[in-house]
Write an enzyme that holds these catalytic residues in place. Structure first.
Site, PDB file in Angstrom:
ATOM      1  N   LYS A 203      34.627  40.739  35.511  1.00  0.00           N
ATOM      2  CA  LYS A 203      33.527  41.228  34.689  1.00  0.00           C
ATOM      3  C   LYS A 203      32.221  40.483  34.952  1.00  0.00           C
ATOM      4  O   LYS A 203      32.216  39.387  35.520  1.00  0.00           O
ATOM      5  CB  LYS A 203      33.900  41.141  33.199  1.00  0.00           C
ATOM      6  CG  LYS A 203      35.156  41.913  32.844  1.00  0.00           C
ATOM      7  CD  LYS A 203      35.042  43.382  33.210  1.00  0.00           C
ATOM      8  CE  LYS A 203      36.201  44.249  32.776  1.00  0.00           C
ATOM      9  NZ  LYS A 203      37.517  43.867  33.241  1.00  0.00           N
TER      10      LYS A 203
HETATM   11  C1  PLP Z   1      36.241  49.326  29.755  1.00  0.00           C
HETATM   12  C2  PLP Z   1      37.298  48.277  29.575  1.00  0.00           C
HETATM   13  N1  PLP Z   1      37.821  48.073  28.357  1.00  0.00           N
HETATM   14  C3  PLP Z   1      38.764  47.143  28.154  1.00  0.00           C
HETATM   15  C4  PLP Z   1      39.240  46.366  29.168  1.00  0.00           C
HETATM   16  C5  PLP Z   1      40.349  45.395  28.889  1.00  0.00           C
HETATM   17  O1  PLP Z   1      39.968  44.094  29.067  1.00  0.00           O
HETATM   18  P1  PLP Z   1      41.047  42.948  29.418  1.00  0.00           P
HETATM   19  O2  PLP Z   1      41.520  43.184  30.807  1.00  0.00           O
HETATM   20  O3  PLP Z   1      40.227  41.687  29.301  1.00  0.00           O
HETATM   21  O4  PLP Z   1      42.127  43.014  28.413  1.00  0.00           O
HETATM   22  C6  PLP Z   1      38.708  46.522  30.446  1.00  0.00           C
HETATM   23  C7  PLP Z   1      39.182  45.667  31.559  1.00  0.00           C
HETATM   24  O5  PLP Z   1      39.263  46.024  32.689  1.00  0.00           O
HETATM   25  C8  PLP Z   1      37.721  47.503  30.663  1.00  0.00           C
HETATM   26  O6  PLP Z   1      37.190  47.726  31.883  1.00  0.00           O
END
Ligand code: PLP
Length: 424
Positions: A203
């Site tokens: 990210k």
């Molecule tokens: C749009 C979106 N929401 C939620 C997530 C979930 O995040 P995490 O991987 O930190 O649990 C991601 C991760 O790729 C994402 O791109």
């Protein structure tokens, strides 16, 4: 050797030199890491040391950055979505509207809470959830819409705020791909009742694994703290040597606390976000300008409201007649071979994504629930069209120079020049 021979079939690649790397261990990151390791406190559930902890400092800095009143850090973005859904009241018997072209956690967290995700199509211009599709999917059971701002654009947040005002349905903005982006000068994530962000390694703002939720009201802040720490919240009067979390027990919850170590990293990384986004933005504009001149190639135009854009994935689209009957995966492989880096497709649409199979969940325990949860019942034509014609690369490639961008442009031109060979 023929200069136009594709690298994937044995030709010389456009580029062999390395790309800017990601994540970046800045001096401040290393200094914070050393300090936190020696601080005697690695978790907010550990005793207060007499000095403000990194998690608290990061949450305050992030809330200020967002122009939100409060922020609550979590172990990952999925946990951030989960506690946000809990705060809105999502549970058995409720429905949450989610986009059909995004990471699977946006739907699976809803299932985990015993609710039904209603999966709707995207706006093909922004690749983000469509206001019209969301409105058409509202039922008496709808309690929230998860507005995911996707890839390198944003959902029409004006339209969603209007929809929320008309219907009373809560908006949770998922900004996991748009840290730092602004809509008419205001940070995305601060329009809905709650904003959620992933801080996972790829990210724009990262601490390896992490997440964060932003909110406006003191009441929501108190409950969200409890949802992430087994019903505990920060005491207002910490005493050195004593626990800083005190027991409140007003909600049913679990442990989703971000460690002090991750928070120390996130705090240092936040300092660089605007500077890095500015470099990405300049390179992305240069790139779009050149790519748009190649016949059959399109980039994603930002909606007018998106006054400051953030690029998680830079998306390049090919005219459907160019991609034709063969798979976009071939283009992805060819680009990766030319550029010597990771190139990807968009997320597979949620009604045909092997990572999203709610029928394997223990929640799907009645015939009626199995029918409601079955992703195949949702129709997502725009999501499929976008998936079949798009490829993307991650944002750190945009941290380089315009010379780096020229390599991307050369690779796209070369591949389009050899498309018949690739097809064969
Ligand atoms: C749009 C979106 N929401 C939620 C997530 C979930 O995040 P995490 O991987 O930190 O649990 C991601 C991760 O790729 C994402 O791109």
């Amino acid at each position: 050797m023929d200069a136009s021979e594709l690298a994937i079939t044995g030709g010389n690649p456009v580029r062999t030199s390395p790309w800017p790397s990601w994540p970046i261990a800045t001096d401040q990151t290393m200094a914070n890491l050393e300090a936190v390791m020696l601080s005697g406190r690695w978790a907010i559930s550990g005793a207060y040391t007499g000095t403000k902890g990194y998690e608290k400092s990061f949450c305050q800095a992030f809330a200020n950055y967002q122009g939100s009143s409060y922020a609550i850090a979590t172990t990952n973005g999925s946990a951030a979505i989960k506690i946000a859904l809990q705060e809105i009241g999502v549970g058995p018997g409720t429905e949450v509207i989610v986009p059909g072209l995004t990471w699977v956690a946006c739907a699976s967290t809803v299932v985990d809470l015993g609710a039904v995700p209603i999966i709707v199509d995207i706006d093909p211009e922004t690749l983000s959830i469509s206001v019209q599709a969301a409105e058409a999917a509202i039922s008496p059971k709808t309690v929230a819409i998860l507005v995911v701002h996707a890839y390198c654009s944003a959902a029409d947040i004006d339209g969603f705020v209007d929809l929320s005002n008309r219907t009373g349905i809560a908006l949770i903005e998922d900004c996991s791909q748009v840290h730092g982006a602004e809509w008419r000068g205001q940070k995305l994530g601060s329009f809905g009742q709650l904003g959620v962000f992933s801080l996972q390694q790829t990210k724009l703002l990262t601490c390896g694994e992490g997440g964060i939720v932003t909110c406006r009201s003191q009441e929501a802040y108190s409950r969200l703290q409890q949802y992430r720490a087994n019903g505990r919240i920060y005491t207002t009067h910490p005493v050195a040597g004593q626990l800083e979390l005190v027991e409140k027990g007003e909600v049913y919850s679990a442990n989703h606390c971000l460690s002090e170590i991750h928070s120390a990293i996130a705090l240092a990384q936040l300092e660089k976000l605007d500077e890095q986004n500015a470099v990405r933005d300049a390179n992305a504009s240069y790139l779009a300008n050149a790519l748009e001149k190649i016949p059959g190639v399109n980039t994603i135009n930002p909606p007018v409201g998106l006054t400051r854009r953030a690029y998680y994935d830079y998306v390049i689209q090919l005219n459907p007649d160019i991609v034709g009957p063969f798979s976009i995966h071939k283009v992805v492989e060819a680009m990766a071979a030319e550029l010597g880096t990771f190139i990807e497709t968009l997320d597979a649409p949620m009604n045909s994504n092997i990572l999203y199979n709610p029928l394997l969940s223990k929640m799907a325990n009645t015939e009626e629930l199995r029918r409601q949860l079955n992703p195949k019942r949702f129709d997502l034509p725009f999501a499929h069209k976008a998936y079949n014609t798009s490829f993307a690369f991650l944002h750190h490639l945009l941290l380089g120079t315009t010379k780096d961008m020229d390599d991307i442009i050369s690779a796209v031109s070369k591949i389009l020049g050899c498309i018949e060979k690739l097809r064969g």
